[in-house]
Each structure stands twice: as C-alpha cells, then as structure tokens.
Design a protein around this motif. Structure first.
Motif, PDB file in Angstrom:
ATOM      1  N   LYS A  83       0.833  -1.194   0.000  1.00 27.45           N
ATOM      2  CA  LYS A  83       0.000   0.000   0.000  1.00 27.45           C
ATOM      3  C   LYS A  83       0.870   1.247   0.000  1.00 27.45           C
ATOM      4  CE  LYS A  83      -3.678   2.192   2.744  1.00 27.45           C
ATOM      5  NZ  LYS A  83      -4.510   2.065   3.971  1.00 27.45           N
ATOM      6  N   ASP A  84       0.392   2.269  -0.733  1.00 28.74           N
ATOM      7  CA  ASP A  84       1.096   3.555  -0.817  1.00 28.74           C
ATOM      8  C   ASP A  84       2.498   3.358  -1.385  1.00 28.74           C
ATOM      9  OD1 ASP A  84      -1.171   4.725   0.310  1.00 28.74           O
ATOM     10  OD2 ASP A  84      -0.399   4.526   2.344  1.00 28.74           O
ATOM     11  N   VAL A  85       2.513   3.067  -2.683  1.00 29.38           N
ATOM     12  CA  VAL A  85       3.739   2.682  -3.385  1.00 29.38           C
ATOM     13  C   VAL A  85       4.011   3.663  -4.523  1.00 29.38           C
ATOM     14  CG1 VAL A  85       4.876   0.882  -4.732  1.00 29.38           C
ATOM     15  CG2 VAL A  85       3.331   0.246  -2.854  1.00 29.38           C
ATOM     16  N   LYS A  86       5.270   4.077  -4.656  1.00 23.35           N
ATOM     17  CA  LYS A  86       5.709   4.868  -5.797  1.00 23.35           C
ATOM     18  C   LYS A  86       6.772   4.089  -6.549  1.00 23.35           C
ATOM     19  CE  LYS A  86       7.810   9.269  -7.168  1.00 23.35           C
ATOM     20  NZ  LYS A  86       8.359  10.571  -6.692  1.00 23.35           N
ATOM     21  N   ILE A  87       6.550   3.905  -7.855  1.00 26.33           N
ATOM     22  CA  ILE A  87       7.501   3.201  -8.720  1.00 26.33           C
ATOM     23  C   ILE A  87       7.893   4.155  -9.835  1.00 26.33           C
ATOM     24  CG2 ILE A  87       7.792   1.302 -10.354  1.00 26.33           C
ATOM     25  CD1 ILE A  87       5.640  -0.212  -8.670  1.00 26.33           C
ATOM     26  N   GLU A  88       9.191   4.367 -10.020  1.00 25.72           N
ATOM     27  CA  GLU A  88       9.641   5.307 -11.042  1.00 25.72           C
ATOM     28  C   GLU A  88      10.924   4.800 -11.690  1.00 25.72           C
ATOM     29  OE1 GLU A  88      11.054   9.974 -11.348  1.00 25.72           O
ATOM     30  OE2 GLU A  88       9.571   9.393  -9.831  1.00 25.72           O
ATOM     31  N   GLY A  89      10.920   4.779 -13.033  1.00 27.13           N
ATOM     32  CA  GLY A  89      12.125   4.415 -13.772  1.00 27.13           C
ATOM     33  C   GLY A  89      12.575   2.981 -13.549  1.00 27.13           C
ATOM     34  N   LEU A  90      11.651   2.098 -13.245  1.00 27.22           N
ATOM     35  CA  LEU A  90      11.981   0.715 -12.886  1.00 27.22           C
ATOM     36  C   LEU A  90      11.687  -0.239 -14.043  1.00 27.22           C
ATOM     37  CD1 LEU A  90      12.726  -1.386 -10.637  1.00 27.22           C
ATOM     38  CD2 LEU A  90      10.292  -1.411 -10.040  1.00 27.22           C
ATOM     39  N   CYS A 101      -2.553  -4.758  -4.637  1.00 27.09           N
ATOM     40  CA  CYS A 101      -1.962  -3.571  -4.020  1.00 27.09           C
ATOM     41  C   CYS A 101      -2.951  -2.410  -4.025  1.00 27.09           C
ATOM     42  CB  CYS A 101      -0.687  -3.179  -4.756  1.00 27.09           C
ATOM     43  SG  CYS A 101       0.685  -4.343  -4.503  1.00 27.09           S
ATOM     44  N   GLU A 102      -2.624  -1.358  -3.259  1.00 27.24           N
ATOM     45  CA  GLU A 102      -3.514  -0.213  -3.119  1.00 27.24           C
ATOM     46  C   GLU A 102      -2.703   1.077  -3.149  1.00 27.24           C
ATOM     47  OE1 GLU A 102      -6.791   1.552   0.095  1.00 27.24           O
ATOM     48  OE2 GLU A 102      -5.957  -0.474   0.338  1.00 27.24           O
ATOM     49  N   ASN A 103      -3.204   2.027  -3.942  1.00 33.76           N
ATOM     50  CA  ASN A 103      -2.581   3.348  -4.068  1.00 33.76           C
ATOM     51  C   ASN A 103      -1.144   3.233  -4.584  1.00 33.76           C
ATOM     52  OD1 ASN A 103      -2.213   6.117  -3.994  1.00 33.76           O
ATOM     53  ND2 ASN A 103      -1.694   6.163  -1.813  1.00 33.76           N
ATOM     54  N   VAL A 104      -1.030   2.938  -5.870  1.00 32.11           N
ATOM     55  CA  VAL A 104       0.261   2.727  -6.519  1.00 32.11           C
ATOM     56  C   VAL A 104       0.451   3.775  -7.620  1.00 32.11           C
ATOM     57  CG1 VAL A 104       1.699   1.101  -7.809  1.00 32.11           C
ATOM     58  CG2 VAL A 104       0.088   0.248  -6.079  1.00 32.11           C
ATOM     59  N   GLN A 105       1.600   4.436  -7.626  1.00 28.99           N
ATOM     60  CA  GLN A 105       1.960   5.382  -8.681  1.00 28.99           C
ATOM     61  C   GLN A 105       3.111   4.793  -9.489  1.00 28.99           C
ATOM     62  OE1 GLN A 105       2.574   9.485  -7.313  1.00 28.99           O
ATOM     63  NE2 GLN A 105       1.659   8.904  -5.357  1.00 28.99           N
ATOM     64  N   VAL A 106       2.929   4.737 -10.808  1.00 23.64           N
ATOM     65  CA  VAL A 106       3.958   4.189 -11.692  1.00 23.64           C
ATOM     66  C   VAL A 106       4.276   5.227 -12.761  1.00 23.64           C
ATOM     67  CG1 VAL A 106       4.573   2.329 -13.273  1.00 23.64           C
ATOM     68  CG2 VAL A 106       3.042   1.861 -11.332  1.00 23.64           C
ATOM     69  N   ARG A 121      -6.230  -1.728  -6.419  1.00 22.28           N
ATOM     70  CA  ARG A 121      -7.204  -0.662  -6.156  1.00 22.28           C
ATOM     71  C   ARG A 121      -6.458   0.673  -6.116  1.00 22.28           C
ATOM     72  NH1 ARG A 121      -7.324  -4.796  -3.329  1.00 22.28           N
ATOM     73  NH2 ARG A 121      -6.206  -3.877  -1.559  1.00 22.28           N
ATOM     74  N   GLY A 122      -6.656   1.471  -7.161  1.00 24.46           N
ATOM     75  CA  GLY A 122      -6.038   2.783  -7.194  1.00 24.46           C
ATOM     76  C   GLY A 122      -4.620   2.752  -7.723  1.00 24.46           C
ATOM     77  N   MET A 123      -4.476   2.746  -9.059  1.00 23.54           N
ATOM     78  CA  MET A 123      -3.144   2.824  -9.663  1.00 23.54           C
ATOM     79  C   MET A 123      -3.144   3.928 -10.708  1.00 23.54           C
ATOM     80  SD  MET A 123      -0.902   0.144 -11.984  1.00 23.54           S
ATOM     81  CE  MET A 123      -0.337  -0.917 -10.656  1.00 23.54           C
ATOM     82  N   SER A 124      -2.159   4.814 -10.624  1.00 27.98           N
ATOM     83  CA  SER A 124      -1.883   5.751 -11.706  1.00 27.98           C
ATOM     84  C   SER A 124      -0.635   5.264 -12.433  1.00 27.98           C
ATOM     85  CB  SER A 124      -1.682   7.168 -11.177  1.00 27.98           C
ATOM     86  OG  SER A 124      -0.531   7.249 -10.372  1.00 27.98           O
ATOM     87  N   MET A 125      -0.676   5.349 -13.774  1.00 27.14           N
ATOM     88  CA  MET A 125       0.483   4.960 -14.573  1.00 27.14           C
ATOM     89  C   MET A 125       0.666   5.990 -15.673  1.00 27.14           C
ATOM     90  SD  MET A 125       1.321   1.410 -16.691  1.00 27.14           S
ATOM     91  CE  MET A 125       1.247   0.385 -15.222  1.00 27.14           C
ATOM     92  N   ALA A 126       1.888   6.507 -15.804  1.00 28.68           N
ATOM     93  CA  ALA A 126       2.168   7.540 -16.791  1.00 28.68           C
ATOM     94  C   ALA A 126       3.494   7.269 -17.489  1.00 28.68           C
ATOM     95  CB  ALA A 126       2.208   8.918 -16.121  1.00 28.68           C
ATOM     96  N   LYS A 127       3.538   7.621 -18.770  1.00 26.10           N
ATOM     97  CA  LYS A 127       4.779   7.607 -19.561  1.00 26.10           C
ATOM     98  C   LYS A 127       5.516   6.282 -19.414  1.00 26.10           C
ATOM     99  CE  LYS A 127       5.301  12.582 -18.800  1.00 26.10           C
ATOM    100  NZ  LYS A 127       6.157  13.650 -18.221  1.00 26.10           N
ATOM    101  N   SER A 128       4.784   5.198 -19.559  1.00 24.78           N
ATOM    102  CA  SER A 128       5.363   3.867 -19.349  1.00 24.78           C
ATOM    103  C   SER A 128       5.042   2.952 -20.522  1.00 24.78           C
ATOM    104  CB  SER A 128       4.827   3.257 -18.050  1.00 24.78           C
ATOM    105  OG  SER A 128       5.231   4.024 -16.929  1.00 24.78           O
ATOM    106  N   ARG A 129       5.862   1.914 -20.630  1.00 26.60           N
ATOM    107  CA  ARG A 129       5.647   0.877 -21.636  1.00 26.60           C
ATOM    108  C   ARG A 129       5.336  -0.421 -20.919  1.00 26.60           C
ATOM    109  NH1 ARG A 129       7.608  -3.567 -23.920  1.00 26.60           N
ATOM    110  NH2 ARG A 129       9.075  -3.724 -22.192  1.00 26.60           N
ATOM    111  N   ALA A 130       4.318  -1.134 -21.410  1.00 21.26           N
ATOM    112  CA  ALA A 130       3.940  -2.386 -20.759  1.00 21.26           C
ATOM    113  C   ALA A 130       3.637  -3.459 -21.795  1.00 21.26           C
ATOM    114  CB  ALA A 130       2.726  -2.172 -19.862  1.00 21.26           C
ATOM    115  N   LYS A 131       4.116  -4.654 -21.493  1.00 23.82           N
ATOM    116  CA  LYS A 131       3.799  -5.847 -22.275  1.00 23.82           C
ATOM    117  C   LYS A 131       3.319  -6.906 -21.294  1.00 23.82           C
ATOM    118  CE  LYS A 131       5.831  -9.228 -25.468  1.00 23.82           C
ATOM    119  NZ  LYS A 131       7.084  -9.652 -26.150  1.00 23.82           N
ATOM    120  N   SER A 132       2.135  -7.464 -21.552  1.00 25.38           N
ATOM    121  CA  SER A 132       1.563  -8.368 -20.559  1.00 25.38           C
ATOM    122  C   SER A 132       0.418  -9.152 -21.179  1.00 25.38           C
ATOM    123  CB  SER A 132       1.059  -7.556 -19.357  1.00 25.38           C
ATOM    124  OG  SER A 132       0.600  -8.393 -18.317  1.00 25.38           O
ATOM    125  N   GLU A 133      -0.057 -10.135 -20.448  1.00 26.56           N
ATOM    126  CA  GLU A 133      -1.318 -10.809 -20.736  1.00 26.56           C
ATOM    127  C   GLU A 133      -2.169 -10.762 -19.478  1.00 26.56           C
ATOM    128  OE1 GLU A 133      -0.646 -14.720 -22.237  1.00 26.56           O
ATOM    129  OE2 GLU A 133       0.201 -14.011 -24.128  1.00 26.56           O
TER     130      GLU A 133
END
Length: 279
Positions: A83-90, A101-106, A121-133
């Motif tokens: 909870k309350d997670v910031k992910i940047e440049g990872l 997870c809850e309240n995640v910024q990517v 629950r509650g994720m913001s994602m900006a300026k990112s590339r994702a590949k997934s299924e």
C-alpha cells in the motif's frame, strides 16, 4: 531516512524483514542462498537503483518507493499486498509483478510481466511501456496517461477508471469493464470491450474485428473506426463515428451515426437501434 544501506548483496531469506525508515541503494538481491521475501512487512522504505533477482521482494509493505533498478524474470511476484507505493524508472520483468496492491503510482516504467496488476485498487500509470497478458485484471480506480501497451486480454473487469492519450495494441480488451472513460487513445485489437457497461470512448481511433458487442450504456464520441466489421452486436449504444465502418450487426438499441457504412446486417427482430449514415 538517516539509515542508508548501500552497495551490499543480499541473498538470504527475508534479508530486510520488517525494516522501516531506511534507504537501500545500489544493492543486489541475488546469490546462492536463493532467499525470498527480502523486504516483507517493511514500511517507509526507499529502494534506489537496486538489482532484484530473487522472488517476492516487496510483500505487505507500506509507504514504499522503488526508484530505478531492475527486476529480472526471476523476480516473480515482486509487489503483493502493498500500500502507498511509488515506482519510477523501474524495469519490471518478472511475472505477476503487482497484485492486490492499493494506491500505486507508476511512472517511466518498463514492464514486461504477464498477469500484471491483478485486483489492484487505485493505480496511476504515466509515460510507461507495458507488455503483458491479462493486464490489470479486476482492478479499479485506474488512471493511465501516456501508456504504450501490447498484449492480449487487457483491462478485463476493470471498474471506475480513466485512460487518456494511450496506445493499446491488444485483444479482448475491456471485457466486462464498468464505468470507464477511454479518451484520446488508439485501441487496436479484436473483440473489443464485449459485455462492458457504462464505457465511453471519446476522440479515439479503434480498429479490429467484431468490436463492442453485448454492451450496456456504451458511448462513442467523435471516434474513428478502421477495419471494424460486425460491430455493436446486441449492444445498447450511442455512437458518433467520423469514419467508414465495414459492417454493423444487430445493434440492440440507441443510435449509431457513421460517416459511411459498408453493410448493415439485421437478422434479429430485437435489433432496434437507429443507424444513421452520412449525416
């Protein structure tokens, strides 16, 4: 955070279990002991430019920053129940990287992770590339901007979410989605948004076969559609489409306005939607 751990290697089980108010930078989570759950139950952690090659590093964490660094394909299920997670440049390259997870910024992330983001629950994602299924399955409160995504079965069962200025190359996306706005996006893929409810596409470009079927409360505002055939089957829809549509089949109710139309198929007496061409 006065306590700084720098330049060390950890491979033991629960190496930093329950730690709090620390910065961990330029460290490696790797080695022959093959230990799991390095930061489990930790709080107020700043993790900078680390290398993660072991499983389950960030479970049940609170107030966590993961800045830079790499999670390899051996770093499975990296962030769960946090909870309350910031992910940047990872770089996040292990399967099931985020779940429950809850309240995640990517931001500025490179994601290559099947089954990413489930039940979040509650994720913001900006300026990112994702590949997934099965990307973001059954998640809610998403706010995505400037995301480039590729992969199948994305955003299924998502609720209460907004996607802006994104590019999605996908298939079976937004199935069963509810209360979602997709704005200024390009969405390429087959079988888009079947069974969705109260979903709006605004200023979007949509392509792919059999889109938008069995929908309720569907809206298309100032959109374009390419290579789209057999669209809107059994859907309740209000649509304003500024391009040619290959074919529309048995729309249930509402009104569909199109610039031009290849064919309108009505072989179901329950198909009562108005279809207006060229106006």
């Amino acid at each position: 955070m006065d306590n700084i751990i720098e330049g060390k290697t950890f491979d033991e089980e629960r190496a930093l279990y329950g730690q709090h108010d620390i910065t961990v930078k330029n460290c490696r989570f790797d080695g022959p002991a093959d230990g799991e759950s390095a930061f489990k139950e930790a709080r107020c952690i700043r993790a900078e430019k680390n290398f993660y090659n072991l499983r389950y590093p960030f479970w049940h964490c609170t107030n966590l920053e993961v800045l830079g660094g790499e999670m390899t394909d051996k770093c499975r299920a990296a962030l769960w129940y946090s909870k309350d997670v910031k992910i940047e440049g990872l770089a996040m390259h292990g399967i099931k990287a985020v779940r429950e997870c809850e309240n995640v910024q990517v931001e500025n992330a490179d994601i290559d992770s099947p089954e990413f983001g489930w039940f979040t629950r509650g994720m913001s994602m900006a300026k990112s590339r994702a590949k997934s299924e099965y990307f973001m399955l059954k998640s809610s409160g998403l706010n995505f901007s400037g995301v480039e995504f590729s992969g199948k079965y994305s955003f299924q069962y998502v609720e209460d979410s907004v996607f802006e200025n994104c590019n999605f190359d996908t298939k079976d996306a937004f199935w069963h989605a509810k209360n979602v706005l997709v704005k200024n996006c390009t969405v390429k893929g087959e079988y888009l948004a079947w069974y969705c409810e109260n979903v709006t596409f605004e200023n979007c470009t949509i392509s792919g076969t059999q889109p938008l079927c069995y929908c309720k409360g569907l809206k298309l505002v100032n959109c374009k559609m390419y290579d789209a055939d057999l669209a809107f089957e059994k859907s309740e829809v209000q649509a304003d489409i500024k391009s040619h549509v290959e074919s529309i089949k048995n729309p249930k109710s509402g009104c569909i306005k199109v610039a031009s139309l290849g064919s309108l198929i009505r072989d179901d007496t329950a198909s009562l939607a108005d279809v207006v061409v060229g106006k």
